[in-house]
Design a protein around this motif. Structure first.
Motif, short mmCIF file in Angstrom:
data_model
loop_
_atom_site.label_atom_id
_atom_site.label_comp_id
_atom_site.label_asym_id
_atom_site.label_seq_id
_atom_site.Cartn_x
_atom_site.Cartn_y
_atom_site.Cartn_z
N VAL A 119 1.60 3.98 21.25
CA VAL A 119 1.72 4.12 19.81
C VAL A 119 0.60 5.00 19.27
CG1 VAL A 119 2.79 1.85 19.69
CG2 VAL A 119 0.34 2.07 19.27
N ASP A 120 0.76 5.42 18.00
CA ASP A 120 -0.24 6.30 17.40
C ASP A 120 -1.30 5.52 16.62
OD1 ASP A 120 1.38 5.49 15.27
OD2 ASP A 120 1.10 7.38 14.19
N PHE A 127 -20.19 7.42 26.13
CA PHE A 127 -19.01 7.14 26.93
C PHE A 127 -18.49 8.42 27.56
CE2 PHE A 127 -14.35 6.88 27.24
CZ PHE A 127 -14.24 5.80 28.11
N VAL A 128 -18.19 8.37 28.84
CA VAL A 128 -17.59 9.50 29.55
C VAL A 128 -16.22 9.05 30.06
CG1 VAL A 128 -17.80 11.10 31.48
CG2 VAL A 128 -19.85 10.36 30.26
N SER A 129 -15.17 9.68 29.56
CA SER A 129 -13.81 9.28 29.93
C SER A 129 -13.48 9.71 31.35
CB SER A 129 -12.80 9.91 28.96
OG SER A 129 -11.48 9.63 29.37
N LEU A 130 -12.90 8.77 32.10
CA LEU A 130 -12.39 9.08 33.43
C LEU A 130 -10.86 9.18 33.44
CD1 LEU A 130 -14.63 6.75 35.65
CD2 LEU A 130 -14.94 9.19 35.15
N ARG A 131 -10.22 8.48 32.49
CA ARG A 131 -8.77 8.59 32.36
C ARG A 131 -8.34 8.21 30.95
NH1 ARG A 131 -3.92 6.30 36.30
NH2 ARG A 131 -2.26 7.48 35.27
N GLU A 132 -7.56 9.07 30.32
CA GLU A 132 -7.00 8.77 29.02
C GLU A 132 -5.82 7.80 29.20
OE1 GLU A 132 -8.30 9.84 26.07
OE2 GLU A 132 -9.89 10.54 27.41
N LEU A 133 -5.76 6.79 28.34
CA LEU A 133 -4.77 5.72 28.49
C LEU A 133 -3.75 5.68 27.37
CD1 LEU A 133 -7.23 2.87 29.51
CD2 LEU A 133 -5.72 4.15 31.04
N GLY A 134 -4.11 6.11 26.19
CA GLY A 134 -3.25 5.85 25.05
C GLY A 134 -3.38 4.39 24.64
N GLN A 135 -2.45 3.92 23.82
CA GLN A 135 -2.51 2.56 23.29
C GLN A 135 -1.10 1.99 23.18
OE1 GLN A 135 -3.52 -0.93 21.73
NE2 GLN A 135 -4.89 0.47 22.74
#
Length: 400
Positions: free
Chosen positions: A40-41, A363-371
């Motif tokens: 979702v957004d 924070f350093v992102s390793l994987r974008e997940l969305g929500q």
């Protein structure tokens, strides 16, 4: 809000650049592992399992309530249903005008939703409404705060449930329902509102509802302990404050404490046992698993010159454990199978920290997940969504 507009603009730009192939190219020429929109957004606050057509061909899927306008590639204001088999989202009519903070499935298969909203499906509905598969309906005048002298407005709904006699129970941070002094737990019998048990429950706000898999009784988490409804409302002896709670497969009840009680506990139907205590972080959510195992989340913290990320700590049945540092916190959890779950909240990625000075970390992102995100096959990952992305037709409401 300006920040919300910026978020939407960035989200639309990202989707436009990313939804061109199985491994799409981003605007700056780097490759990003995405196949279009995921989830979702906005934010998911509550989830429940639901089979929308009962014995029909559709599978049991996941109801999601929150503050959003888009789910996958469809418009869905505040509430949606996710098909686990296809990865597709479906709207529940035109949704609500506002946000949904509690959802449940009634014994007859209808959906009950509570939250910060004033309309559902284009019909006036004050903080609570029922979806029958075709239409939204209000529960009389709904939940308000008129007994305190305030004008009616959407209130904090933390729990909704259906009882065996067909009545509906709503809990949260309010005092009246339909102008009746109900306290923080109100009961709708199909015609009018009344206090659950006949006496207004005014001691503290309600945080959480759970149905006992053993007895079918309703368990209610509050600042003052856990209460049980089985025809009368009784406090579980020795129960602690309960911000969130969850039963495991064996009927043991797990609880996370409130701000002043940062402890996870379990009730084995006879006594309470402390599981872990934190002196720096809070536990916003806990989920019972199998064989005495549980999953829990923590909030980000800064204390004594150090800081830590929000985390999700997964142990579904003891076969393996996983811990993830997150960009935001997990506020709701739901198992979708013995080895998988869905996590909702403010998280949008998992990653790690790096020092940017001697005192602070970023924070350093390793994987974008969305929500929301799903945990499956030992991996925290985005939901899979089919279809092209869509843009909101108008800015989202301020639902903070």
């Amino acid at each position: 809000r300006r920040t919300g507009s910026l978020f939407r603009a960035l989200a639309v730009l990202t989707l436009a650049c990313a939804a061109t192939g199985a491994r799409a190219q981003s605007c700056d020429g780097t490759w990003v592992p995405t196949m279009g929109p995921s989830g979702v957004d906005g934010t998911v606050y509550a989830m429940a399992k639901w089979d929308p057509d009962g014995p029909g061909p559709l599978p049991e899927g996941v109801l999601m309530g929150g503050a959003f306008q888009i789910a996958g590639n469809i418009f869905a204001s505040g509430i949606t249903w996710w098909n686990q088999n296809t990865g597709e989202f479906s709207p529940l009519g035109t949704g609500v005008r506002g946000s949904v903070t509690a959802v449940a499935v009634l014994p007859d298969g209808r959906v009950i939703a509570g939250g910060y909203f004033t309309m559902a499906g284009g019909v006036p509905a004050q903080s609570v409404a029922v979806w029958d598969g075709t239409h939204w309906s209000p529960l009389g005048p709904g939940i308000d705060d008129s007994a305190t002298g305030n004008q009616p407005y959407p209130v904090k709904i933390r729990g909704v449930a259906g009882l065996a006699d067909g009545s509906i129970v709503v809990g949260g941070d309010f005092k009246t329902a339909g102008g009746v002094n109900t306290g923080t737990i109100a009961r709708w019998d199909g015609q009018s509102w009344s206090p659950l048990g006949g006496t207004p429950f005014n001691s503290n706000p309600v945080h959480d509802f759970n149905v006992d898999p053993v007895s079918g009784d309703l368990f209610i988490g509050t600042n003052n302990g856990v209460y049980r409804w089985s025809g009368e409302l009784l406090r579980i002896p020795g129960s602690p404050s309960a911000y969130t709670s969850s039963f495991d497969d064996g009927g043991n009840l797990y609880t996370s404490g409130t701000f002043l009680d940062r402890t996870l506990r379990v009730w084995n139907r006879a006594s309470w046992t402390n599981l872990r205590t934190s002196y720096v972080s809070e536990y916003p959510c806990i989920l019972g698993g199998a064989n005495g195992h549980y999953t829990y989340s923590t909030k980000a913290y800064t204390a004594g010159g150090t800081s830590g990320l929000a985390t999700l700590n997964i142990d579904l049945d003891g076969s393996s454990t996983s811990t993830f540092g997150l960009s935001g916190e997990v506020g709701c959890l739901m198992r979708t199978s013995a080895q998988s779950l869905i996590a909702g909240g403010t998280l949008t990625a998992y990653g790690t920290q790096e020092y940017v000075s001697s005192q602070y970390k970023s924070f350093v992102s390793l994987r974008e997940l969305g929500q929301p995100a799903k945990f499956e096959a030992g991996e925290l990952q985005p939901l899979t969504v089919n279809g092209p992305p869509v843009q909101p037709s108008s800015p989202r409401m301020d639902r903070s």
